[in-house]
Scaffold this motif. Structure first.
Motif, PDB file in Angstrom:
ATOM      1  N   PRO A   1       8.672   6.850  14.543  1.00 60.08           N
ATOM      2  CA  PRO A   1       8.102   5.433  14.517  1.00 60.08           C
ATOM      3  C   PRO A   1       9.178   4.760  13.724  1.00 60.08           C
ATOM      4  O   PRO A   1      10.011   5.059  13.038  1.00 60.08           O
ATOM      5  N   ARG A   2       8.909   3.274  14.037  1.00 64.75           N
ATOM      6  CA  ARG A   2       9.861   2.403  13.386  1.00 64.75           C
ATOM      7  C   ARG A   2       9.108   1.270  12.539  1.00 64.75           C
ATOM      8  O   ARG A   2       8.999   0.017  13.242  1.00 64.75           O
ATOM      9  N   PRO A   3       8.554   1.366  11.476  1.00 62.30           N
ATOM     10  CA  PRO A   3       7.862   0.395  10.777  1.00 62.30           C
ATOM     11  C   PRO A   3       8.629  -0.618   9.999  1.00 62.30           C
ATOM     12  O   PRO A   3       8.237  -1.773   9.771  1.00 62.30           O
ATOM     13  N   GLN A   4      10.044  -0.456   9.818  1.00 67.99           N
ATOM     14  CA  GLN A   4      10.773  -1.201   8.793  1.00 67.99           C
ATOM     15  C   GLN A   4      11.514  -2.230   9.724  1.00 67.99           C
ATOM     16  O   GLN A   4      11.647  -2.238  11.016  1.00 67.99           O
ATOM     17  N   ASP A   5      12.012  -3.381   9.146  1.00 71.01           N
ATOM     18  CA  ASP A   5      12.925  -4.373   9.643  1.00 71.01           C
ATOM     19  C   ASP A   5      14.006  -3.999   9.858  1.00 71.01           C
ATOM     20  O   ASP A   5      14.347  -2.581   9.617  1.00 71.01           O
ATOM     21  N   ALA A   6      14.981  -4.462  10.846  1.00 71.16           N
ATOM     22  CA  ALA A   6      16.168  -4.039  11.337  1.00 71.16           C
ATOM     23  C   ALA A   6      17.313  -4.336  10.179  1.00 71.16           C
ATOM     24  O   ALA A   6      18.424  -3.887  10.119  1.00 71.16           O
ATOM     25  N   SER A   7      16.999  -5.305   9.312  1.00 76.29           N
ATOM     26  CA  SER A   7      17.854  -5.843   8.493  1.00 76.29           C
ATOM     27  C   SER A   7      17.075  -6.377   7.389  1.00 76.29           C
ATOM     28  O   SER A   7      16.227  -6.970   7.519  1.00 76.29           O
ATOM     29  N   TYR A   8      17.650  -6.005   6.041  1.00 72.65           N
ATOM     30  CA  TYR A   8      17.140  -6.506   4.960  1.00 72.65           C
ATOM     31  C   TYR A   8      18.139  -7.542   3.840  1.00 72.65           C
ATOM     32  O   TYR A   8      19.124  -7.568   4.164  1.00 72.65           O
ATOM     33  N   LYS A   9      17.329  -8.194   3.175  1.00 69.27           N
ATOM     34  CA  LYS A   9      18.283  -9.176   2.110  1.00 69.27           C
ATOM     35  C   LYS A   9      17.918  -8.910   0.863  1.00 69.27           C
ATOM     36  O   LYS A   9      16.849  -8.261   0.487  1.00 69.27           O
ATOM     37  N   MET A  10      18.685  -9.128  -0.081  1.00 72.92           N
ATOM     38  CA  MET A  10      18.499  -8.834  -1.703  1.00 72.92           C
ATOM     39  C   MET A  10      17.509 -10.092  -2.037  1.00 72.92           C
ATOM     40  O   MET A  10      17.490 -11.026  -1.526  1.00 72.92           O
ATOM     41  N   LEU A  11      17.053  -9.719  -3.099  1.00 78.18           N
ATOM     42  CA  LEU A  11      16.043 -10.875  -3.750  1.00 78.18           C
ATOM     43  C   LEU A  11      16.859 -11.300  -5.024  1.00 78.18           C
ATOM     44  O   LEU A  11      17.009 -10.521  -5.983  1.00 78.18           O
ATOM     45  N   ILE A  12      17.407 -12.539  -5.258  1.00 77.25           N
ATOM     46  CA  ILE A  12      17.975 -13.158  -5.959  1.00 77.25           C
ATOM     47  C   ILE A  12      17.586 -14.360  -6.340  1.00 77.25           C
ATOM     48  O   ILE A  12      17.413 -15.227  -5.605  1.00 77.25           O
ATOM     49  N   ASN A  13      17.081 -14.520  -7.582  1.00 72.73           N
ATOM     50  CA  ASN A  13      16.469 -15.730  -7.937  1.00 72.73           C
ATOM     51  C   ASN A  13      15.448 -16.193  -7.080  1.00 72.73           C
ATOM     52  O   ASN A  13      15.288 -17.526  -6.744  1.00 72.73           O
ATOM     53  N   GLY A  14      14.521 -15.389  -6.556  1.00 70.64           N
ATOM     54  CA  GLY A  14      13.472 -15.552  -5.932  1.00 70.64           C
ATOM     55  C   GLY A  14      13.685 -15.851  -4.416  1.00 70.64           C
ATOM     56  O   GLY A  14      12.848 -16.214  -3.560  1.00 70.64           O
ATOM     57  N   LYS A  15      14.938 -15.915  -4.047  1.00 68.86           N
ATOM     58  CA  LYS A  15      15.463 -16.141  -2.722  1.00 68.86           C
ATOM     59  C   LYS A  15      16.026 -14.726  -2.041  1.00 68.86           C
ATOM     60  O   LYS A  15      16.419 -13.951  -2.817  1.00 68.86           O
TER      61      LYS A  15
ATOM     62  N   ALA B   1       0.035  -4.062  -7.735  1.00 68.28           N
ATOM     63  CA  ALA B   1      -0.757  -2.807  -7.299  1.00 68.28           C
ATOM     64  C   ALA B   1      -1.551  -3.041  -6.194  1.00 68.28           C
ATOM     65  O   ALA B   1      -1.393  -2.249  -5.245  1.00 68.28           O
ATOM     66  N   ASP B   2      -2.163  -4.032  -5.926  1.00 69.40           N
ATOM     67  CA  ASP B   2      -2.977  -4.233  -4.853  1.00 69.40           C
ATOM     68  C   ASP B   2      -2.171  -4.355  -3.636  1.00 69.40           C
ATOM     69  O   ASP B   2      -2.504  -3.718  -2.422  1.00 69.40           O
ATOM     70  N   VAL B   3      -1.189  -4.961  -3.570  1.00 68.99           N
ATOM     71  CA  VAL B   3      -0.196  -5.294  -2.464  1.00 68.99           C
ATOM     72  C   VAL B   3       0.307  -4.029  -2.076  1.00 68.99           C
ATOM     73  O   VAL B   3       0.753  -3.737  -1.003  1.00 68.99           O
ATOM     74  N   ILE B   4       0.750  -3.199  -3.125  1.00 62.26           N
ATOM     75  CA  ILE B   4       1.349  -1.819  -2.644  1.00 62.26           C
ATOM     76  C   ILE B   4       0.028  -1.043  -1.766  1.00 62.26           C
ATOM     77  O   ILE B   4       0.585  -0.516  -0.822  1.00 62.26           O
ATOM     78  N   ASP B   5      -0.811  -1.083  -2.473  1.00 61.35           N
ATOM     79  CA  ASP B   5      -1.975  -0.262  -1.635  1.00 61.35           C
ATOM     80  C   ASP B   5      -2.300  -0.769  -0.346  1.00 61.35           C
ATOM     81  O   ASP B   5      -2.603  -0.004   0.626  1.00 61.35           O
ATOM     82  N   ALA B   6      -2.400  -2.114  -0.201  1.00 63.21           N
ATOM     83  CA  ALA B   6      -2.429  -2.600   1.062  1.00 63.21           C
ATOM     84  C   ALA B   6      -1.506  -2.325   2.341  1.00 63.21           C
ATOM     85  O   ALA B   6      -1.845  -2.519   3.414  1.00 63.21           O
ATOM     86  N   ASN B   7      -0.339  -2.075   1.672  1.00 66.88           N
ATOM     87  CA  ASN B   7       0.918  -1.911   2.604  1.00 66.88           C
ATOM     88  C   ASN B   7       1.195  -0.424   2.502  1.00 66.88           C
ATOM     89  O   ASN B   7       2.273   0.047   2.857  1.00 66.88           O
ATOM     90  N   LYS B   8       0.212   0.419   2.136  1.00 65.45           N
ATOM     91  CA  LYS B   8       0.575   1.959   1.731  1.00 65.45           C
ATOM     92  C   LYS B   8       1.106   2.762   3.050  1.00 65.45           C
ATOM     93  O   LYS B   8       2.337   3.367   2.861  1.00 65.45           O
ATOM     94  N   GLU B   9       0.653   2.394   4.409  1.00 63.56           N
ATOM     95  CA  GLU B   9       1.063   3.007   5.445  1.00 63.56           C
ATOM     96  C   GLU B   9       2.504   2.693   5.663  1.00 63.56           C
ATOM     97  O   GLU B   9       3.342   3.491   5.928  1.00 63.56           O
ATOM     98  N   THR B  10       2.942   1.304   5.752  1.00 62.11           N
ATOM     99  CA  THR B  10       4.174   1.006   6.031  1.00 62.11           C
ATOM    100  C   THR B  10       5.270   1.271   4.876  1.00 62.11           C
ATOM    101  O   THR B  10       6.344   1.853   5.300  1.00 62.11           O
ATOM    102  N   LEU B  11       4.805   1.516   3.819  1.00 64.53           N
ATOM    103  CA  LEU B  11       5.850   1.857   2.756  1.00 64.53           C
ATOM    104  C   LEU B  11       6.069   3.271   2.779  1.00 64.53           C
ATOM    105  O   LEU B  11       7.036   3.902   2.625  1.00 64.53           O
TER     106      LEU B  11
END
Ligand code: NAP
Ligand code: MG
Length: 501
Positions: A5-19, A81-91
């Motif tokens: 299965p392929r649940p993830q994006d094909a490319s990710y960016k870093m999180l710096i200063n909220g961007k 915690a809630d957002v992790i639980d809500a995205n449990k399958e994907t994560l």
């Protein structure tokens, strides 16, 4: 082999200063699934400038973040915690694909344990209190009528580096207490397994002020080293090998800042004749096959009492043969792939070292193949017998599903053998005799000893190593001490001058 299965994006960016940003020079790295070699996603290979931008953003955020009320921090930690639980399958699927660990583990352990970590710290900070004491007897009463108040204050911007064996859980172990303590962080995952933390960054960025959590990605030897060299961290927190742990401790010492280190292990899993048999057999599996044995506190030295040795080993051999080694995304898979081919080769080379030292392979000992598994880094569940504790396979961390089995006669002897190791992280004792269990548990020089269980790591128990397994503890509220510093406010209530001058 079933389709991946392929649940993830094909490319990710870093999180710096909220961007969400690329590396300043545009460089990227790629992550692959170790079960089939397929490309998963690309992610930035951070430069020195990127590390610097992240540290600057964290300091800019710190001034207001340190003042955020405990109730507001509790609300934010709970939302995470809630957002992790809500995205449990994907994560869970991202983690299983990137690391190779079976989906039944990521669904029941890695992801739920991580959301629980945020929930635990959300709760525990409401119970944190300072101390106060009346001090009336300083200098023979001359300076009486005082109140001493002890508070814990955030330490500032923390640099955190985590390994590939539990990429998501280790991120939770690092980020949750930092937020609870009021610090800001620049955190780097292993370049082998960066995707789950990058995905988490997308989920939590809307819940946090910019700069409080900065996720940077790249290789340890470059991006990681830039972090160690950066002058503006107030604390370093590291989980990984003892070897790199030395460099982290060194870097911290040169900056005169504290570091906490969670390092390697070679833990003893000890079985007495009166053990609960079915639980004990399972306890060996839990100790060395969970997460393909890539666990810092793995029960990699199995000590079996001579009275049960033959029967116990025979049953282990039979049960190891039945373990379902398969692709990580199948629900029935009990053991997935090692993290990469390099790790598999290291494990196989230790099997050869063991043979040269005189150990015998009782079961396993080779890469697992068939049904398409040859495309991945799969290892057979392995037991080495005829081992003595001085052999390299009994002293060095193999970090795979390979346990050495050692026969013992007496309680005193097995405690001495367990302690004959440069490491001191975990271990377990299996017996129905509470007095013996307590004696052995106290005798073993490690930070954690399980009795009649293995590898349970809940948020509210302190975890960390003696000896070369590290410095400091993680999980449990005790870690808030490592992420804060002590302030003493000392108030004098006398109306009159003392009259000394
Ligand atoms: P590792 O090579 O020490 O890597 C750990 C982290 O450090 C990774 O993010 C790595 O980045 C980075 N790194 C490597 N070289 C660096 C450098 N010169 N400067 C700064 N950062 C650097 O360990 P690993 O192979 O990933 O993990 C396995 C080890 O971790 C085992 O020994 C295991 O026992 C230990 N471990 C301990 C615990 C614990 O709680 N005690 C938990 C998990 C694992 P790259 O991967 O991108 O190179
Ligand atoms: Mg990968």
């Amino acid at each position: 082999m079933s389709e991946m299965p392929r649940p993830q994006d094909a490319s990710y960016k870093m999180l710096i200063n909220g961007k969400f940003v690329d590396a300043s020079n545009g460089a990227t790295r790629k992550s692959y699934c170790p079960a089939n070699g397929e490309f998963l996603a690309s992610f930035p290979d951070a430069t020195k400038e990127d590390v610097d931008a992240a540290v600057k953003a964290a300091w800019a955020a710190f001034d207001s973040w340190k003042k955020v009320s405990v109730t507001e921090k509790q609300a934010i930690l709970t939302k995470i915690a809630d957002v992790i639980d809500a995205n449990k399958e994907t994560l869970a699927m991202i983690e299983s694909l990137d690391n190779g660990k079976p989906i039944r583990e990521t669904m029941t352990v890695d992801i739920p344990l991580s959301s629980d970590h945020f929930r635990y710290f959300a709760g525990v900070i409401r119970g944190e209190e300072g101390q106060a004491s009346i001090i009336d007897d300083t200098a023979q009463g001359l300076f009486g009528n005082n109140l001493s108040i002890i508070l814990r204050e955030p330490i500032g911007v923390v640099g955190q580096i985590i390994p590939w064996n539990f990429p998501f859980a280790m991120a939770a172990w690092k980020i949750a207490p930092v937020l609870a303590a009021g610090d800001c962080t620049v955190i780097k995952p292993s370049s082998t397994t960066s995707l789950s933390l990058l995905h988490l960054a997308k989920l939590i960025a809307p819940l946090l002020p910019p700069g409080v959590v900065n996720v940077i990605t790249g290789r340890g030897s470059t991006t990681g080293q830039f972090m160690l060299d950066h002058p503006d961290f107030r604390k370093l927190a590291f989980t990984g090998s003892t070897e790199v742990g030395y460099s982290v401790a060194d870097a911290a010492a040169k900056k005169l800042i504290p570091s906490t280190l969670e390092l390697g292990g070679k833990s003893a899993n000890i079985f007495f004749p009166d053990c609960n048999w079915a639980k004990a057999i399972e306890g060996v599996h839990l100790g060395i096959l969970f997460n393909q044995g890539q666990v810092c506190c793995a029960g990699s030295r199995v000590f079996v009492h001579e009275d049960i040795y033959d029967k116990f080993v025979a049953e282990l051999v039979a049960s190891f043969k039945k373990v379902n080694v398969n692709v990580p995304w199948e629900n029935t898979t009990q053991m997935g792939s090692q993290v990469d081919e390099g790790q598999l080769q290291k494990i196989l080379s230790y099997v050869e070292i063991g043979k040269q030292e005189g150990a015998k392979v009782a079961v396993g000992g080779a890469r697992a193949t068939g049904n398409g598994l040859e495309k991945g880094a799969f290892m057979q569940p392995t037991l080495l017998v005829d081992v003595n504790n001085k052999m390299r396979v009994a002293q060095e961390e193999i970090f795979g599903p390979v346990a050495v089995v050692i026969k013992f006669k007496t309680e005193e002897e097995v405690i001495a053998l367990a302690n004959d190791s440069e490491y001191g992280l975990g271990g377990a004792v299996w017996t129905q005799d509470i007095n013996r269990a307590f004696r052995v548990a106290r005798g073993i020089e490690t930070g954690r000893v399980w009795v009649n269980q293995y590898n349970d790591l809940p948020a509210h128990t302190p975890f960390g190593g003696y000896k070369k397994s590290g410095i400091g503890r993680e999980t449990h509220k005790v870690i808030l001490d490592h992420y804060t510093q002590m302030k003493n406010i000392f108030i004098n209530f006398e109306e009159k001058a003392i009259g000394l001058y």
